[in-house]
Write a protein that holds these residues in place. Sequence first.
Motif, PDB file in Angstrom:
ATOM      1  N   GLU A   3      -7.297  17.734  38.246  1.00 15.44           N
ATOM      2  CA  GLU A   3      -7.290  17.734  36.789  1.00 15.44           C
ATOM      3  C   GLU A   3      -7.175  16.286  36.314  1.00 15.44           C
ATOM      4  OE1 GLU A   3      -4.423  18.932  33.036  1.00 15.44           O
ATOM      5  OE2 GLU A   3      -3.969  19.737  35.020  1.00 15.44           O
ATOM      6  N   LEU A   4      -8.066  15.912  35.438  1.00 16.60           N
ATOM      7  CA  LEU A   4      -8.050  14.572  34.852  1.00 16.60           C
ATOM      8  C   LEU A   4      -7.082  14.568  33.679  1.00 16.60           C
ATOM      9  CD1 LEU A   4      -9.487  11.812  35.025  1.00 16.60           C
ATOM     10  CD2 LEU A   4     -11.200  12.714  33.471  1.00 16.60           C
ATOM     11  N   ARG A   5      -6.235  13.562  33.616  1.00 11.33           N
ATOM     12  CA  ARG A   5      -5.295  13.375  32.510  1.00 11.33           C
ATOM     13  C   ARG A   5      -5.538  11.986  31.910  1.00 11.33           C
ATOM     14  NH1 ARG A   5      -0.320  16.442  32.012  1.00 11.33           N
ATOM     15  NH2 ARG A   5      -0.801  18.524  32.763  1.00 11.33           N
ATOM     16  N   PRO A   6      -5.001  11.693  30.729  1.00 14.67           N
ATOM     17  CA  PRO A   6      -5.249  10.398  30.095  1.00 14.67           C
ATOM     18  C   PRO A   6      -4.822   9.188  30.928  1.00 14.67           C
ATOM     19  CG  PRO A   6      -4.353  11.908  28.485  1.00 14.67           C
ATOM     20  CD  PRO A   6      -4.292  12.600  29.824  1.00 14.67           C
ATOM     21  N   GLY A  29      -3.962   9.422  34.483  1.00 18.01           N
ATOM     22  CA  GLY A  29      -3.976   9.698  35.914  1.00 18.01           C
ATOM     23  C   GLY A  29      -4.626  11.026  36.227  1.00 18.01           C
ATOM     24  N   ILE A  30      -4.326  11.538  37.427  1.00 21.59           N
ATOM     25  CA  ILE A  30      -4.879  12.818  37.856  1.00 21.59           C
ATOM     26  C   ILE A  30      -3.761  13.674  38.462  1.00 21.59           C
ATOM     27  CG2 ILE A  30      -7.180  11.894  38.314  1.00 21.59           C
ATOM     28  CD1 ILE A  30      -6.504  12.052  41.327  1.00 21.59           C
ATOM     29  N   ILE A  31      -4.025  14.972  38.533  1.00 27.14           N
ATOM     30  CA  ILE A  31      -3.149  15.900  39.220  1.00 27.14           C
ATOM     31  C   ILE A  31      -4.008  16.660  40.228  1.00 27.14           C
ATOM     32  CG2 ILE A  31      -1.609  17.876  39.027  1.00 27.14           C
ATOM     33  CD1 ILE A  31      -1.081  17.028  36.133  1.00 27.14           C
ATOM     34  N   ALA A  39      -7.512   2.600  32.802  1.00 28.04           N
ATOM     35  CA  ALA A  39      -6.366   2.166  33.598  1.00 28.04           C
ATOM     36  C   ALA A  39      -5.735   0.930  32.969  1.00 28.04           C
ATOM     37  CB  ALA A  39      -6.806   1.855  35.036  1.00 28.04           C
ATOM     38  N   PRO A  40      -4.417   0.776  33.090  1.00 33.57           N
ATOM     39  CA  PRO A  40      -3.768  -0.404  32.533  1.00 33.57           C
ATOM     40  C   PRO A  40      -4.215  -1.667  33.267  1.00 33.57           C
ATOM     41  CG  PRO A  40      -2.203   0.904  33.791  1.00 33.57           C
ATOM     42  CD  PRO A  40      -3.476   1.685  33.713  1.00 33.57           C
ATOM     43  N   THR A  41      -4.393  -2.742  32.507  1.00 33.34           N
ATOM     44  CA  THR A  41      -4.846  -3.989  33.116  1.00 33.34           C
ATOM     45  C   THR A  41      -3.714  -4.972  33.349  1.00 33.34           C
ATOM     46  OG1 THR A  41      -5.368  -4.809  30.903  1.00 33.34           O
ATOM     47  CG2 THR A  41      -7.170  -3.790  32.167  1.00 33.34           C
ATOM     48  N   ILE A  73      -0.704  11.676  40.383  1.00 32.71           N
ATOM     49  CA  ILE A  73      -1.080  10.298  40.707  1.00 32.71           C
ATOM     50  C   ILE A  73      -1.475   9.554  39.431  1.00 32.71           C
ATOM     51  CG2 ILE A  73      -2.553   8.820  42.111  1.00 32.71           C
ATOM     52  CD1 ILE A  73      -3.180  11.277  43.850  1.00 32.71           C
ATOM     53  N   PRO A  74      -0.672   8.587  38.986  1.00 31.23           N
ATOM     54  CA  PRO A  74      -1.100   7.750  37.860  1.00 31.23           C
ATOM     55  C   PRO A  74      -2.223   6.814  38.308  1.00 31.23           C
ATOM     56  CG  PRO A  74       1.043   7.049  38.670  1.00 31.23           C
ATOM     57  CD  PRO A  74       0.666   8.257  39.450  1.00 31.23           C
ATOM     58  N   PHE A  75      -3.043   6.377  37.362  1.00 31.21           N
ATOM     59  CA  PHE A  75      -4.199   5.545  37.707  1.00 31.21           C
ATOM     60  C   PHE A  75      -3.820   4.268  38.449  1.00 31.21           C
ATOM     61  CE2 PHE A  75      -6.856   7.541  34.162  1.00 31.21           C
ATOM     62  CZ  PHE A  75      -7.552   8.313  35.059  1.00 31.21           C
ATOM     63  N   TYR A  76      -2.679   3.663  38.107  1.00 37.85           N
ATOM     64  CA  TYR A  76      -2.320   2.410  38.757  1.00 37.85           C
ATOM     65  C   TYR A  76      -1.937   2.596  40.222  1.00 37.85           C
ATOM     66  CZ  TYR A  76       2.612   3.506  37.843  1.00 37.85           C
ATOM     67  OH  TYR A  76       3.846   4.094  37.797  1.00 37.85           O
TER      68      TYR A  76
END
Length: 141
Positions: free
Chosen positions: A65-68, A70-72, A134-136, A86-89
């Motif tokens: 599942e895509l979240r704002p 990250g993903i689950i 993703a945060p930069t 899992i957060p994007f970072y």
Amino acid sequence: MLLNVSYSDKEMTRKIDLLVGKPFSLKQRWALGGIGSPRLFITETSTGIRNLLILDNNRDQCNIELRPSGIIVRFRSLLETYALVIPFYKLTVYKGDLGIYSIHKDHHFIKVNAETKAVQKFFKKLLDYKVDNAPTTIEDL
């Protein structure tokens, strides 16, 4: 974070929402063309996840599942549902030989078979969304 999400728990839901964001609204889901992956067949996992999957004799499968933020990755074992949040970072995706995608977070990993075009299209959407959102910098977290 590997969690048992079989039962409704407000504290666990709050932790997941803090880590990867609240679920997309219906309008956002429509704009993205869907946020869920097709059924993914697991080929290999890290030890902690493997110990959960070997408890039953069913074919190992999961979905994403895509979240704002990250993903689950959700999978089932016996009658329980587990989620790897899992957060994007912390997310790393590798594309291997023979259509295998490998999803990594710290010491957890799941390798899935991506033979169909739908699965490949979803991973392309996932990676494009990660690049755009993703945060930069550390201040963006």
